[in-house]
Scaffold this active site. Structure first.
Site, PDB file in Angstrom:
ATOM      1  N   HIS A   1      -0.782   0.010   6.940  1.00  0.00           N
ATOM      2  CA  HIS A   1      -1.710   1.554   5.819  1.00  0.00           C
ATOM      3  C   HIS A   1      -2.051   2.295   7.703  1.00  0.00           C
ATOM      4  O   HIS A   1      -2.437   3.534   7.189  1.00  0.00           O
ATOM      5  CB  HIS A   1      -3.281   0.970   5.629  1.00  0.00           C
ATOM      6  CG  HIS A   1      -3.278   1.160   3.941  1.00  0.00           C
ATOM      7  ND1 HIS A   1      -2.496   1.705   3.103  1.00  0.00           N
ATOM      8  CD2 HIS A   1      -3.104  -0.651   3.455  1.00  0.00           C
ATOM      9  CE1 HIS A   1      -2.371   1.248   1.984  1.00  0.00           C
ATOM     10  NE2 HIS A   1      -2.710   0.259   2.022  1.00  0.00           N
TER      11      HIS A   1
ATOM     12  N   ASP B   1      -0.808   1.830  -1.858  1.00  0.00           N
ATOM     13  CA  ASP B   1      -1.567   1.184  -3.029  1.00  0.00           C
ATOM     14  C   ASP B   1      -1.974   1.958  -3.842  1.00  0.00           C
ATOM     15  O   ASP B   1      -2.124   3.009  -4.275  1.00  0.00           O
ATOM     16  CB  ASP B   1      -3.191   0.863  -2.484  1.00  0.00           C
ATOM     17  CG  ASP B   1      -3.606  -0.135  -1.587  1.00  0.00           C
ATOM     18  OD1 ASP B   1      -2.612  -0.590  -0.297  1.00  0.00           O
ATOM     19  OD2 ASP B   1      -4.630  -0.114  -0.373  1.00  0.00           O
TER      20      ASP B   1
ATOM     21  N   GLU C   1      -1.804  -8.594  -2.832  1.00  0.00           N
ATOM     22  CA  GLU C   1      -2.442  -8.255  -3.306  1.00  0.00           C
ATOM     23  C   GLU C   1      -1.438  -7.426  -4.060  1.00  0.00           C
ATOM     24  O   GLU C   1      -0.115  -6.308  -3.758  1.00  0.00           O
ATOM     25  CB  GLU C   1      -2.672  -6.844  -2.629  1.00  0.00           C
ATOM     26  CG  GLU C   1      -3.393  -7.282  -1.856  1.00  0.00           C
ATOM     27  CD  GLU C   1      -4.457  -6.497  -0.392  1.00  0.00           C
ATOM     28  OE1 GLU C   1      -3.529  -5.362   0.080  1.00  0.00           O
ATOM     29  OE2 GLU C   1      -4.789  -6.976   0.206  1.00  0.00           O
TER      30      GLU C   1
ATOM     31  N   HIS D   1      -0.200  -3.494  -3.488  1.00  0.00           N
ATOM     32  CA  HIS D   1      -0.186  -3.360  -2.157  1.00  0.00           C
ATOM     33  C   HIS D   1       1.694  -2.589  -2.489  1.00  0.00           C
ATOM     34  O   HIS D   1       2.224  -4.479  -2.192  1.00  0.00           O
ATOM     35  CB  HIS D   1      -1.486  -3.800  -1.348  1.00  0.00           C
ATOM     36  CG  HIS D   1      -0.747  -3.495   0.457  1.00  0.00           C
ATOM     37  ND1 HIS D   1      -1.125  -3.196   1.042  1.00  0.00           N
ATOM     38  CD2 HIS D   1       0.749  -4.200   0.780  1.00  0.00           C
ATOM     39  CE1 HIS D   1      -0.567  -2.839   2.702  1.00  0.00           C
ATOM     40  NE2 HIS D   1       0.853  -3.231   2.480  1.00  0.00           N
TER      41      HIS D   1
HETATM   42 ZN   LIG Z   1      -2.695  -2.021   0.711  1.00  0.00          ZN
END
Ligand SMILES: [Zn+2]
Length: 210
Positions: A124, A131, A188, A191
């Protein structure tokens, strides 16, 4: 009181040391970045750290703008086209995250399970991760079996106990993103990383008035 002072001092010292070690560049070089234009692309802007609707309940970003490296933004455009073809809309929660904001989040949460130690920076911080989730044509978020930034076991892509629908929706998001060149992250469901090129960690902070 004195303890708080020492703690603040230590953090300041630690952050300075960290920045010196990692030498994160805070300059904005326009050719190195692309901004996602939510309106023209009909992508939903839900930048979660630009207001308090995030797991920290604190506003981290001064305003909701999504910057990515040009190649990454290009891949996102492709994902957007695939999503439209499949009749769903992309909903973006986070894009490039300035390095010092990562540090701020780390300080607030103070738990590496939830926020990665800034270290050399995450994808990121390099402008190479995004995301996101999906919405249907009625503007309803698809059921993913858990919310963005829910740090319980349900966020794992293969979590047990997911409904068939949630499994299907996660698979759809993953299919869209991998076809566009992103790598999923099992921990996640929201992500995705762009790993076709390596980018530098950055600390440029966007101007909200431009
Ligand atoms: Zn992320």
């Amino acid at each position: 009181m004195r303890l708080i002072y020492y703690f603040a001092f230590f953090n300041l010292f630690f952050f300075d040391t960290l920045c010196a070690q990692t030498a994160v560049n805070a300059d904005y070089v326009p050719a190195e970045w692309a901004e996602v234009n939510f309106d023209s692309l009909a992508i939903v802007n839900r930048m979660a750290y630009a207001d308090t609707t995030n797991f920290m309940h604190e506003k981290i970003y001064p305003c909701a703008r999504c910057f990515l490296r040009p190649e990454v933004a290009e891949a996102l455009l492709e994902a957007n086209q695939i999503a439209k073809y499949k009749g769903v809309t992309l909903v973006v929660y986070d894009c490039y995250r300035p390095y010092s904001y990562q540090y701020k989040m780390y300080q607030i949460v103070n738990n590496p399970t939830y926020v990665a130690k800034p270290g050399k920076g995450s994808n990121h911080n390099r402008g190479a991760a995004i995301d996101l989730s999906l919405m249907d044509q009625n503007g309803q978020l698809l059921d993913m079996g858990g919310a963005f930034d829910d740090f319980s076991a349900i966020s794992n892509y293969n979590a047990e106990g997911l409904s068939k629908e949630a499994r299907r929706n996660r698979r759809l998001l993953r299919r869209i993103m991998t076809r566009a060149g992103f790598k999923p992250y099992d921990g996640e469901w929201w992500h995705f990383d762009y790993r076709q090129k390596r980018f530098e960690t950055s600390d440029f902070k966007w101007d909200c008035n431009l």
